[in-house]
Design an enzyme around this catalytic site. Sequence first.
Site, PDB file in Angstrom:
ATOM      1  N   ARG A  15     -29.855  -4.240 -17.541  1.00 13.56           N
ATOM      2  CA  ARG A  15     -30.648  -5.430 -17.897  1.00 13.56           C
ATOM      3  C   ARG A  15     -30.376  -6.574 -16.928  1.00 13.56           C
ATOM      4  NH1 ARG A  15     -31.451  -1.265 -20.330  1.00 13.56           N
ATOM      5  NH2 ARG A  15     -32.118  -1.110 -22.502  1.00 13.56           N
ATOM      6  N   ALA A 439     -27.525  -9.830 -28.197  1.00 17.23           N
ATOM      7  CA  ALA A 439     -26.808 -10.739 -27.305  1.00 17.23           C
ATOM      8  C   ALA A 439     -26.733 -12.147 -27.884  1.00 17.23           C
ATOM      9  CB  ALA A 439     -27.503 -10.746 -25.944  1.00 17.23           C
ATOM     10  N   ASP A 477     -29.115  -6.335 -38.987  1.00 17.27           N
ATOM     11  CA  ASP A 477     -29.599  -5.676 -37.775  1.00 17.27           C
ATOM     12  C   ASP A 477     -29.398  -4.181 -37.946  1.00 17.27           C
ATOM     13  OD1 ASP A 477     -29.975  -4.623 -35.147  1.00 17.27           O
ATOM     14  OD2 ASP A 477     -29.610  -6.627 -34.336  1.00 17.27           O
ATOM     15  N   ASP A 479     -29.830  -1.877 -35.657  1.00 15.67           N
ATOM     16  CA  ASP A 479     -29.595  -1.188 -34.382  1.00 15.67           C
ATOM     17  C   ASP A 479     -28.164  -0.687 -34.245  1.00 15.67           C
ATOM     18  OD1 ASP A 479     -32.137  -1.665 -33.714  1.00 15.67           O
ATOM     19  OD2 ASP A 479     -31.751  -3.059 -32.071  1.00 15.67           O
ATOM     20  N   GLU A 482     -25.345   0.351 -27.826  1.00 11.52           N
ATOM     21  CA  GLU A 482     -25.479   1.225 -26.652  1.00 11.52           C
ATOM     22  C   GLU A 482     -24.658   0.631 -25.513  1.00 11.52           C
ATOM     23  OE1 GLU A 482     -29.640   1.213 -25.843  1.00 11.52           O
ATOM     24  OE2 GLU A 482     -30.173   2.109 -27.767  1.00 11.52           O
ATOM     25  N   ASN A 485     -25.652  -2.598 -23.871  1.00 11.43           N
ATOM     26  CA  ASN A 485     -25.419  -3.843 -24.643  1.00 11.43           C
ATOM     27  C   ASN A 485     -24.129  -4.546 -24.213  1.00 11.43           C
ATOM     28  OD1 ASN A 485     -26.475  -2.135 -27.681  1.00 11.43           O
ATOM     29  ND2 ASN A 485     -27.715  -3.232 -26.200  1.00 11.43           N
ATOM     30  N   ARG A 488     -23.635  -7.986 -22.135  1.00  7.18           N
ATOM     31  CA  ARG A 488     -23.869  -9.365 -22.584  1.00  7.18           C
ATOM     32  C   ARG A 488     -23.578  -9.573 -24.065  1.00  7.18           C
ATOM     33  NH1 ARG A 488     -27.645  -6.162 -22.176  1.00  7.18           N
ATOM     34  NH2 ARG A 488     -29.381  -6.038 -23.636  1.00  7.18           N
ATOM     35  N   ASN A 550     -38.457  -9.974 -30.349  1.00 11.48           N
ATOM     36  CA  ASN A 550     -39.902  -9.757 -30.349  1.00 11.48           C
ATOM     37  C   ASN A 550     -40.613 -10.790 -31.212  1.00 11.48           C
ATOM     38  OD1 ASN A 550     -40.828  -8.338 -33.106  1.00 11.48           O
ATOM     39  ND2 ASN A 550     -38.753  -7.677 -32.582  1.00 11.48           N
ATOM     40  N   CYS A 605     -60.629   2.196 -18.486  1.00  6.01           N
ATOM     41  CA  CYS A 605     -61.162   2.913 -17.317  1.00  6.01           C
ATOM     42  C   CYS A 605     -60.265   2.722 -16.094  1.00  6.01           C
ATOM     43  CB  CYS A 605     -62.596   2.475 -17.015  1.00  6.01           C
ATOM     44  SG  CYS A 605     -62.741   0.791 -16.368  1.00  6.01           S
TER      45      CYS A 605
END
Length: 1036
Positions: A15, A439, A477, A479, A482, A485, A488, A550, A605
């Site tokens: 990251r 973070a 949370d 999550d 990983e 992570n 930070r 998000n 397209c």
Amino acid sequence: MAADSMEIDDSLYSRQRYVLGDSAMHQMAQSSVFLSGMGGLGIEIAKNIVLAGVKAVTLHDTKQCETWDLGSNFFIRKEDVLNQRQRVEAVCPRVAELNPYVHVDLSSSALDDDTDLSFLSKYQCVILTEARLSLQKRVNEFCHSQQPPIRFIGCDAYGICVRVFCDFGEEFEVSDPTGEEPKEIFIQSITQDSPGVVTCMDNQPHGLQTGQSVVFREVNGMVELNGTARQVSVLSPHSFAIGDTSQLLPYVHGGFFVLVKTPKTYRFETIERQLCDPQVMTPDFSKPEAPLQIHAAMLALDTFQEQHSRLPNTGCLQDAEVLLKLTEEVNATLKNKAPVNAELVRCLSTTARGTLSPLAAAVGGLASQEALKAITGKFAPLQQWFYLDAIEVVKPLQSLSPEEFFPRGDRYDGLRACIGESMCLELHKLRVFMVGCGAIGCEMLKNFALLGVGLAKSSGEVSPSSFLVLLSYCISDPDLIEKSNLNRQFLFRPHHIQKPKSTTAAEATHDINPDLHVDAHLNKVCPATENIYSDSFYSRLNLVVTALDNVEARRYVDSRCVSNQRPLLDSGTMGTKGHTEIIVPNLTESYNSHRDPPEEEIPFCTLKSFPSVIEHTIQWARDKFENAFAHKPSMYNSFWLTHSSAEVVLQRIQAGESLEGSFQVIKLLSRRPSQWEQCVAIARLKFEKYFKRKAIQLLHSFPLDTRLKDGSLFWQSPKRPPAPIDFDLKDNLHFTFIVSTARLFAGIYNIPYSEKDLSEETVSRILADVKIPEYRPSEKCIETDETVKKPDQMKMPQSSEEEREAITQLEQAIAANSVTPESLQMSPLQFEKDDDSNGHMDFVASASALRARMYSIEPADRLKTKRIAGKIIPAIATATAAVAGLVALELIKVVGGYGFESFKNCFFNLAIPVVVLTEPAPVKRTLIRDNIYFSIWDCWTIFGHEDFTLSDLMNAVREKYGIEPTMVVHGVKMLYVPVMPGHSKRLKLTMQKLIKPSVDRRYVDLTVSFAPEADGDEDLPGPPVRYYFTRDGETP
């Protein structure tokens, strides 16, 4: 990152690589930093630069651990104080734990006016905190005089004021001042003139500045421009001049230009030379004189310390007057000055011994980024002073008695000196709900622990109805941790990988402050969990903090806070950019009050047939992965869960019944591979289809000389004609595509394979037997309309021929006994970008690169492909620390019930660097009529009962609020609209019958419109009307 091998550990740094780039990362891995002062500010800087991955850091400090330190240094523990350890000895191993690639050592030698400074020569950057100004000057002069100069940073935090000073030498070259990735911009036209004028296609803004240079590519006609750089003179947001083009060939069509990044040289002066005429940054334009006012006040504070060998005493008015007089004397000597701010000086004096840990976190983030700039030459450096004050935090507390601020011998003495005992107690009693524990969440928890937010002894209480411990503060949370992570999210260590973030962070926070009460949840906060995070849950909270990545989740949490009248503190980062937003009931607008423009979607397209930039080919490859390896297997499984027998499906299709998805499912069943060899064959056929046949078909449908109705060429910029690719196993890209595609097909069909099966020898042998059918392009219609959306394959009508083919395929599968329980099951894959062993990124990277080659698009490396395909948000610890610190400062103001003018939102970009503090948007009040106003925070309430009718509701609203309702809507259901047929009959129906609430539903929010003042006018809006199903608002 190992300095000797110079390999970047992408699993840890991915990251951050997107923020700094590999060149800067390599430079950091060869740089050593000396950092003096292990107080609150020093430890923040140590954390951030060690996480970033420099080669070595020497931590220097001469002080012993005191109880006081527990409120500002998150790496000092109670036992360190009891054992009378040196601060630097206590923190060094804990800092070293943050990053195994960084060598962290310590020094507790004296650093004063008599110290021989030659030992500093081995460092590339020297940072001083908690150092007297005289020592800073001496060390700065030494660093400035070296060849090459040692980059110097001086940082100070005294109570409500902080400063950062940078001196990177007389000529400091920066390779990339902004860090922004230059965009390819397509050209509409170039005039053959002096000067020649370039116009961007579709009036796209070029974002250039006069004096910058651009390089041209793929220009048709005026080919002399290709590969050359031209200096620009901006004429408008979408046009610019490039000098004389009159002697060049005339422009025909196509081409694009890209900004050329040019290095910039910055010049610095020493502290001594900067003192009288400082170059300052202005963070808050509502008080533009503040930086110079703080400059004078802090210089006076330095003089006070020199004269009295101490800081002003907490709450001492006499010392404050002495400092004020000194400030006036200092200010008189300055060339660049502002009027003395007496209130600021007095607040600085009374709080100078104190520590606001959030302020240290915020400025520590900025100072750490400057240190990284110093050793990498990446991003524009601070020139040369940064000042920030938190006077808004302490201004409303000036009337309190001095005793409020006196020390009491505990960890909060530093904080108490700034905000007083009463406010400390309010923080201890606080109940906070933090959503997200990545973070920003880790940084926020650290700030809460230092501030003493939510102590068990203050706010833990047992609810007699459920024996539930009410949350001092609660984090949620779902999550897992990983490796990426760890770069930070500083509360986590390697042994925490694959453990839940929230519970792990709660334990780590407890180490910082054992009195904290943290209740960690693993739930997603969303409509599906409103039975857990109910109104009753929110009613027990004092405020909500989001640490999310998000917009959708932020919008949801914001709507719950507005509905429940709870303050919300929001923040976010992207690379070196950060923002904070403070949302206070009845004072400010909410997060949902403003909306960013939606992200531009790539036309269907363009993705399917006419890519023009690398982002298009990467998105195409990502979509192929999703469709083939996630969507189709999931759809296949869902179909066979609904239709348990192939024989029954066959009968129903034969009877003419239409079963959604049946044709796709039967095709997958009939072509299902059972061996590795078949997976390789499928991959080879996919190569042929994607990279050869597609090009042949397009060039058949639109030959190179095709012209549009206006006579212009069909194949002109941004459209690129494809060139078919012939398969060549010796080409590594071709081989990677085949192997990764075959692996993924084997994965969804549960087909085993060995390491040997992946070898070039085995794959080559299998491919020798694969027959590639001859291809003849068809006369099918190819979509060129950019407004047309992607069709839903499931809902597309099937021809009778396709129906017959599906029936035959299913009959053959049943007859061959190939329909087994195993064959009716597939294993969908979830795209995982960070695991290089699974083949997911191999597929996306090779497919994207091959498509780019087919369309002559400049390819992207794997790192960029991974960022775009994985929608990775670049991130760095410096920005994260800064936003969390700024939010925690606002938290104190919320707890104190401060007025609107006290609050500050912030936007910053540490790369440039720019910090902008602004007032939040004030809440808007909408007039309904006759002095009846409402805002987003208002909610009118009506209490009903079992037999309460719609008519009763309308009468109740009229009687209670004095205004006539005309329309009632619940969600998307219109309960009452007078012009709708049959709606007048609904007036007699009960609200229970109309809404049909679930058993546990206490209320619903209704949208009600009101009668206009004059006939013919539109109905008037109003606040939501909350209808409770029972008189006491309990569950019916």
